[in-house]
Design a protein around this motif. Structure first.
Motif, PDB file in Angstrom:
ATOM      1  N   LEU A  26     -47.664 -14.954  15.175  1.00  0.00           N
ATOM      2  CA  LEU A  26     -46.756 -15.740  14.363  1.00  0.00           C
ATOM      3  C   LEU A  26     -45.604 -16.285  15.214  1.00  0.00           C
ATOM      4  O   LEU A  26     -45.224 -17.431  15.068  1.00  0.00           O
ATOM      5  N   ALA A  27     -45.097 -15.475  16.098  1.00  0.00           N
ATOM      6  CA  ALA A  27     -43.975 -15.901  16.935  1.00  0.00           C
ATOM      7  C   ALA A  27     -44.379 -17.072  17.834  1.00  0.00           C
ATOM      8  O   ALA A  27     -43.608 -18.013  18.015  1.00  0.00           O
ATOM      9  N   ALA A  28     -45.600 -17.021  18.372  1.00  0.00           N
ATOM     10  CA  ALA A  28     -46.067 -18.112  19.227  1.00  0.00           C
ATOM     11  C   ALA A  28     -46.195 -19.405  18.428  1.00  0.00           C
ATOM     12  O   ALA A  28     -45.869 -20.486  18.912  1.00  0.00           O
ATOM     13  N   HIS A  29     -46.669 -19.281  17.193  1.00  0.00           N
ATOM     14  CA  HIS A  29     -46.807 -20.465  16.330  1.00  0.00           C
ATOM     15  C   HIS A  29     -45.435 -21.070  16.019  1.00  0.00           C
ATOM     16  O   HIS A  29     -45.246 -22.287  16.083  1.00  0.00           O
ATOM     17  N   LEU A  30     -44.477 -20.230  15.691  1.00  0.00           N
ATOM     18  CA  LEU A  30     -43.128 -20.721  15.414  1.00  0.00           C
ATOM     19  C   LEU A  30     -42.507 -21.366  16.645  1.00  0.00           C
ATOM     20  O   LEU A  30     -41.844 -22.396  16.542  1.00  0.00           O
ATOM     21  N   ALA A  31     -42.765 -20.812  17.811  1.00  0.00           N
ATOM     22  CA  ALA A  31     -42.242 -21.394  19.042  1.00  0.00           C
ATOM     23  C   ALA A  31     -42.866 -22.756  19.306  1.00  0.00           C
ATOM     24  O   ALA A  31     -42.189 -23.691  19.737  1.00  0.00           O
ATOM     25  N   SER A  32     -44.169 -22.879  19.026  1.00  0.00           N
ATOM     26  CA  SER A  32     -44.817 -24.176  19.240  1.00  0.00           C
ATOM     27  C   SER A  32     -44.290 -25.223  18.269  1.00  0.00           C
ATOM     28  O   SER A  32     -44.145 -26.390  18.614  1.00  0.00           O
ATOM     29  N   LEU A  33     -43.973 -24.823  17.055  1.00  0.00           N
ATOM     30  CA  LEU A  33     -43.389 -25.752  16.086  1.00  0.00           C
ATOM     31  C   LEU A  33     -42.000 -26.208  16.539  1.00  0.00           C
ATOM     32  O   LEU A  33     -41.641 -27.379  16.403  1.00  0.00           O
TER      33      LEU A  33
END
Length: 86
Positions: A1-8
């Protein structure tokens, strides 16, 4: 989830994205005007209909319609012919 939020967060905002291309012309006269503005009238009037359709993002039938309209306006044909010579 953290990686997804960072990519956003790293993705460009909508305001920063390149503007969308204008919509494709929907009638023959509009297509002629677009071609004239882009200085591509010779392409529209002389290339194979399928090739011109791909270039302008329209159906070949619309290219044929634009050519019929242009045929009724000799100055358009002369302008296209002159552009090829230039």
């Amino acid at each position: 989830l953290a990686a997804h939020l960072a990519s956003l967060a790293a993705a460009p905002a909508a305001e920063e994205r390149a503007p969308a291309a204008p919509p494709a012309p929907r009638d023959p006269r509009e297509l002629l005007e677009v071609a004239r503005r882009q200085r591509d009238l010779p392409v529209l009037l002389t290339a194979a209909p399928e090739a011109a359709a791909v270039i302008f993002g329209v159906h070949p039938d619309l290219v044929e319609g634009a050519r019929r309209v242009a045929a009724s306006h000799p100055h358009l044909a002369r302008a296209a012919e002159g552009a090829w010579r230039a």
